[in-house]
Motif scaffolding. Sequence first.
Motif, PDB file in Angstrom:
ATOM      1  N   ARG A  56       0.823  -1.214   0.000  1.00  0.00           N
ATOM      2  CA  ARG A  56       0.000   0.000   0.000  1.00  0.00           C
ATOM      3  C   ARG A  56       0.854   1.261   0.000  1.00  0.00           C
ATOM      4  NH1 ARG A  56      -3.584  -0.117   5.211  1.00  0.00           N
ATOM      5  NH2 ARG A  56      -3.681  -2.360   4.804  1.00  0.00           N
ATOM      6  N   VAL A  57       0.219   2.361  -0.384  1.00  0.00           N
ATOM      7  CA  VAL A  57       0.905   3.653  -0.460  1.00  0.00           C
ATOM      8  C   VAL A  57       0.539   4.499   0.752  1.00  0.00           C
ATOM      9  CG1 VAL A  57       1.119   5.815  -1.748  1.00  0.00           C
ATOM     10  CG2 VAL A  57       0.992   3.633  -2.977  1.00  0.00           C
ATOM     11  N   VAL A  58       1.554   5.005   1.439  1.00  0.00           N
ATOM     12  CA  VAL A  58       1.373   6.004   2.493  1.00  0.00           C
ATOM     13  C   VAL A  58       2.367   7.122   2.189  1.00  0.00           C
ATOM     14  CG1 VAL A  58       1.512   6.549   4.942  1.00  0.00           C
ATOM     15  CG2 VAL A  58       0.670   4.298   4.214  1.00  0.00           C
ATOM     16  N   TYR A  59       1.849   8.265   1.796  1.00  0.00           N
ATOM     17  CA  TYR A  59       2.729   9.385   1.474  1.00  0.00           C
ATOM     18  C   TYR A  59       3.456   9.884   2.722  1.00  0.00           C
ATOM     19  CZ  TYR A  59       0.610   9.899  -3.171  1.00  0.00           C
ATOM     20  OH  TYR A  59       0.193   9.696  -4.459  1.00  0.00           O
ATOM     21  N   ASN A  60       4.663  10.377   2.522  1.00  0.00           N
ATOM     22  CA  ASN A  60       5.425  10.965   3.620  1.00  0.00           C
ATOM     23  C   ASN A  60       4.727  12.207   4.162  1.00  0.00           C
ATOM     24  OD1 ASN A  60       7.497   9.086   3.499  1.00  0.00           O
ATOM     25  ND2 ASN A  60       8.695  10.284   2.043  1.00  0.00           N
ATOM     26  N   GLY A  61       5.007  12.500   5.425  1.00  0.00           N
ATOM     27  CA  GLY A  61       4.441  13.697   6.045  1.00  0.00           C
ATOM     28  C   GLY A  61       5.515  14.495   6.759  1.00  0.00           C
ATOM     29  N   ILE A  62       5.293  15.781   6.914  1.00  0.00           N
ATOM     30  CA  ILE A  62       6.252  16.653   7.594  1.00  0.00           C
ATOM     31  C   ILE A  62       5.578  17.336   8.778  1.00  0.00           C
ATOM     32  CG2 ILE A  62       7.519  17.075   5.455  1.00  0.00           C
ATOM     33  CD1 ILE A  62       6.239  19.884   5.405  1.00  0.00           C
ATOM     34  N   ASP A  63       6.397  17.866   9.664  1.00  0.00           N
ATOM     35  CA  ASP A  63       5.901  18.667  10.780  1.00  0.00           C
ATOM     36  C   ASP A  63       5.649  20.078  10.250  1.00  0.00           C
ATOM     37  OD1 ASP A  63       5.392  20.106  13.061  1.00  0.00           O
ATOM     38  OD2 ASP A  63       7.126  19.363  14.178  1.00  0.00           O
ATOM     39  N   LEU A  64       4.406  20.346   9.886  1.00  0.00           N
ATOM     40  CA  LEU A  64       4.069  21.615   9.235  1.00  0.00           C
ATOM     41  C   LEU A  64       4.396  22.826  10.099  1.00  0.00           C
ATOM     42  CD1 LEU A  64       0.632  20.554   7.701  1.00  0.00           C
ATOM     43  CD2 LEU A  64       2.751  20.965   6.448  1.00  0.00           C
ATOM     44  N   SER A  65       4.345  22.654  11.423  1.00  0.00           N
ATOM     45  CA  SER A  65       4.577  23.789  12.318  1.00  0.00           C
ATOM     46  C   SER A  65       5.993  24.347  12.188  1.00  0.00           C
ATOM     47  CB  SER A  65       4.321  23.378  13.771  1.00  0.00           C
ATOM     48  OG  SER A  65       5.275  22.418  14.205  1.00  0.00           O
ATOM     49  N   LYS A  66       6.933  23.525  11.732  1.00  0.00           N
ATOM     50  CA  LYS A  66       8.322  23.972  11.618  1.00  0.00           C
ATOM     51  C   LYS A  66       8.557  24.894  10.425  1.00  0.00           C
ATOM     52  CE  LYS A  66      10.633  20.253  14.087  1.00  0.00           C
ATOM     53  NZ  LYS A  66      11.739  19.270  14.053  1.00  0.00           N
ATOM     54  N   PHE A  67       7.556  24.991   9.551  1.00  0.00           N
ATOM     55  CA  PHE A  67       7.738  25.782   8.337  1.00  0.00           C
ATOM     56  C   PHE A  67       6.827  27.006   8.289  1.00  0.00           C
ATOM     57  CE2 PHE A  67       9.044  21.453   7.580  1.00  0.00           C
ATOM     58  CZ  PHE A  67      10.256  21.602   6.932  1.00  0.00           C
ATOM     59  N   ASN A  68       6.106  27.245   9.381  1.00  0.00           N
ATOM     60  CA  ASN A  68       5.198  28.390   9.444  1.00  0.00           C
ATOM     61  C   ASN A  68       5.839  29.556  10.191  1.00  0.00           C
ATOM     62  OD1 ASN A  68       3.166  26.944   8.149  1.00  0.00           O
ATOM     63  ND2 ASN A  68       2.357  26.126  10.068  1.00  0.00           N
ATOM     64  N   HIS A  69       5.807  30.733   9.591  1.00  0.00           N
ATOM     65  CA  HIS A  69       6.272  31.962  10.242  1.00  0.00           C
ATOM     66  C   HIS A  69       7.692  31.806  10.799  1.00  0.00           C
ATOM     67  CE1 HIS A  69       2.109  33.115   9.821  1.00  0.00           C
ATOM     68  NE2 HIS A  69       1.729  32.099  10.571  1.00  0.00           N
ATOM     69  N   VAL A  70       8.587  31.311   9.960  1.00  0.00           N
ATOM     70  CA  VAL A  70       9.974  31.080  10.360  1.00  0.00           C
ATOM     71  C   VAL A  70      10.824  32.304  10.037  1.00  0.00           C
ATOM     72  CG1 VAL A  70      12.004  29.628   9.996  1.00  0.00           C
ATOM     73  CG2 VAL A  70       9.729  28.604   9.991  1.00  0.00           C
ATOM     74  N   GLN A  71      11.716  32.648  10.953  1.00  0.00           N
ATOM     75  CA  GLN A  71      12.644  33.753  10.721  1.00  0.00           C
ATOM     76  C   GLN A  71      13.678  33.330   9.684  1.00  0.00           C
ATOM     77  OE1 GLN A  71      12.456  36.820  12.263  1.00  0.00           O
ATOM     78  NE2 GLN A  71      14.118  37.531  10.944  1.00  0.00           N
ATOM     79  N   ALA A  72      13.866  34.131   8.654  1.00  0.00           N
ATOM     80  CA  ALA A  72      14.799  33.797   7.580  1.00  0.00           C
ATOM     81  C   ALA A  72      16.236  33.763   8.081  1.00  0.00           C
ATOM     82  CB  ALA A  72      14.672  34.806   6.442  1.00  0.00           C
ATOM     83  N   ASP A  73      17.039  32.892   7.487  1.00  0.00           N
ATOM     84  CA  ASP A  73      18.461  32.831   7.811  1.00  0.00           C
ATOM     85  C   ASP A  73      19.087  34.187   7.484  1.00  0.00           C
ATOM     86  OD1 ASP A  73      21.378  32.472   7.084  1.00  0.00           O
ATOM     87  OD2 ASP A  73      20.944  30.476   7.870  1.00  0.00           O
ATOM     88  N   PRO A  74      19.620  34.889   8.486  1.00  0.00           N
ATOM     89  CA  PRO A  74      20.106  36.259   8.254  1.00  0.00           C
ATOM     90  C   PRO A  74      21.264  36.347   7.270  1.00  0.00           C
ATOM     91  CG  PRO A  74      20.742  35.461  10.438  1.00  0.00           C
ATOM     92  CD  PRO A  74      19.771  34.474   9.888  1.00  0.00           C
ATOM     93  N   SER A  75      22.157  35.345   7.276  1.00  0.00           N
ATOM     94  CA  SER A  75      23.313  35.407   6.378  1.00  0.00           C
ATOM     95  C   SER A  75      22.891  35.309   4.919  1.00  0.00           C
ATOM     96  CB  SER A  75      24.303  34.285   6.710  1.00  0.00           C
ATOM     97  OG  SER A  75      23.699  33.016   6.515  1.00  0.00           O
TER      98      SER A  75
END
Length: 402
Positions: free
Chosen positions: A176-195
Amino acid sequence: MTSNKSILLVAWFFYPKLGGAEMIVLNQARYLRDSGYDVSVLTSTVKGLEADDSFDGIKIFRRDFINSSVSYPADEIVANLEKIFARTEIKIVHFHNGSYPAASTDMYAGAENIKTIYEFARLHNCKVVEHSHNAQLKDPVATKQLRELDWDCVICVSNFVKQKWIEFGNQAKDLRVVYNGIDLSKFNHVQADPSVDKLRLTIDGKLIFFPARVVSMTQGAISKQKNFILLLAACKKLLELGITNFRLIAILNESEKEQKTRKANRVLGDLLCVYDLGDHITFIPTVMPDDMPKMYAAVDIICVPSLYETFGLVYIETMASGKVAIASNTGGPTEYIKNGKNGFIVDPNSPDDLSEILYEVLTDEKLNEKIRRNGLATAKKFSVETMMTKIEAIYKKLLEEK
């Protein structure tokens, strides 16, 4: 804690070595831990880390016979497993890429070690699950003997992988197929890498990010699968057309300790002479997985035109970050990226095709807004919770079987 909630995950690598498949194992382990399971991970050794370890409340057993190019004596592997099984009454052994022996120099030896673990689990009345992240058939002998084991369930990360299993003559009871999943909270409103964000001050345009390693550490060569050369060629074409409002950012391990790395970097230098992008390309050091969301937040376009991807976690992460994803038209990404709607699909053998797509993204902001909006909606369908709900249903079904 009930005994039927004891799960052993078997993975080639685990924290702190984290690639796409390893991130899935880590997210799975955390979810199971939080859901009341007694979860542990059997993985390969890491220099400087204890054999019996823990991370984030997850038990880790690091053993040399995982991801080994040496076929270990079965009794030595069994003795190790008996100690692990004595600590908890394991009911399910969940292999990640168990059907794909990862040992680089002798895949047959790696396959023998995995087969011994499988047979031990069977002897102890465990249900065995294979989670197939890879679909390539690099060694017909080694992979065939593992695919043909009597797995209770084979989880494929995409329909592309499932079809490959069928083509290879798979005999699994439950495929059977089970698509991968991510922790969506880690990609919301993230501060950009300053460098990286500072690079915007030096250009009037967009930042294109190639998040994969340019140089393969195991092969000591330019990574062919991720197709960095195609991206170089496409960017060169943009400059030839007078399109200059971009900068390409790529990851390069600058360590000169390994001879393979030095050789690969020399080859890369020759490539950069051929595809001369001048100050339109910047290399940065290796980015740790926990820092990758900051990188996504700092750029505009994530482009990995791979020769193949069985799923392509990077594209879901890109969408979740509200950025534009560009993938190739082979493998798993075509199952969720709709060209021109929530991302872009290109021919992995055509620099012209990729340069045309990049031109659109660099010049059409209205199109970008649509892609980003639709991408965010797509990413919400690929959460860890969605993935694990399906995996838990598989566990429940297996444990109910006599």
